[in-house]
Design a protein around this motif. Structure first.
Motif, short mmCIF file in Angstrom:
data_model
loop_
_atom_site.label_atom_id
_atom_site.label_comp_id
_atom_site.label_asym_id
_atom_site.label_seq_id
_atom_site.Cartn_x
_atom_site.Cartn_y
_atom_site.Cartn_z
N LEU A 190 24.84 50.73 66.15
CA LEU A 190 24.36 50.29 64.85
C LEU A 190 25.31 49.36 64.12
O LEU A 190 24.89 48.58 63.28
CB LEU A 190 24.07 51.50 63.95
N GLY A 191 26.61 49.47 64.39
CA GLY A 191 27.57 48.63 63.69
C GLY A 191 28.99 48.97 64.05
O GLY A 191 29.24 49.68 65.02
N VAL A 192 29.93 48.45 63.24
CA VAL A 192 31.35 48.67 63.51
C VAL A 192 32.08 49.06 62.23
O VAL A 192 31.68 48.70 61.13
CB VAL A 192 32.03 47.42 64.12
N ASN A 198 23.74 47.82 60.80
CA ASN A 198 22.34 47.48 60.62
C ASN A 198 21.69 48.60 59.80
O ASN A 198 21.35 49.65 60.32
CB ASN A 198 21.65 47.32 61.98
N GLU A 199 21.53 48.35 58.51
CA GLU A 199 21.03 49.38 57.59
C GLU A 199 19.60 49.79 57.92
O GLU A 199 19.25 50.96 57.83
CB GLU A 199 21.11 48.85 56.15
N GLU A 200 18.79 48.84 58.34
CA GLU A 200 17.40 49.13 58.67
C GLU A 200 17.30 50.12 59.83
O GLU A 200 16.53 51.08 59.79
CB GLU A 200 16.69 47.82 59.02
N ARG A 201 18.07 49.89 60.88
CA ARG A 201 18.05 50.79 62.04
C ARG A 201 18.65 52.16 61.70
O ARG A 201 18.18 53.18 62.18
CB ARG A 201 18.81 50.17 63.22
N ALA A 202 19.67 52.18 60.83
CA ALA A 202 20.26 53.46 60.42
C ALA A 202 19.22 54.29 59.67
O ALA A 202 19.07 55.49 59.91
CB ALA A 202 21.48 53.21 59.55
N LYS A 203 18.47 53.64 58.77
CA LYS A 203 17.42 54.35 58.03
C LYS A 203 16.36 54.88 58.99
O LYS A 203 15.85 55.98 58.82
CB LYS A 203 16.77 53.42 57.01
#
Length: 86
Positions: free
Chosen positions: A36-38, A52-57
């Protein structure tokens, strides 16, 4: 059970972490479902965290649980994680 947690990367004394979706039974640095990110803890404050806030949600909505550290990082960026239990 699926969890959002940190995967340690980098070299000695220069760590960075990937925020990943992973089966809780897998080892910390094992195979992941999605990255999702770093998180770079030794960078400047504005460059430390990106994800990626959308994928985390999405993952939180389908029942994935965030680790305590990931919850703190998400709260730092304004993404509140509620209703999570261990």
């Amino acid at each position: 059970m699926v969890k959002l947690r940190l995967k340690k990367m980098g070299s000695k004394k220069r760590p960075y972490y990937r925020i990943v979706v992973q089966d809780s039974r897998k080892p910390r640095d094992g195979a992941t479902v999605e990255e999702l990110g770093v998180y770079h803890p030794i960078e400047a404050a504005d460059k430390q965290l990106s994800f990626n806030e959308e994928r985390a949600k999405y993952w939180l909505s389908v029942g994935a649980q965030a680790s305590d550290t990931v919850k703190k990082l998400f709260n730092k960026k304004g993404l509140t994680v509620t209703g999570q239990s261990k």
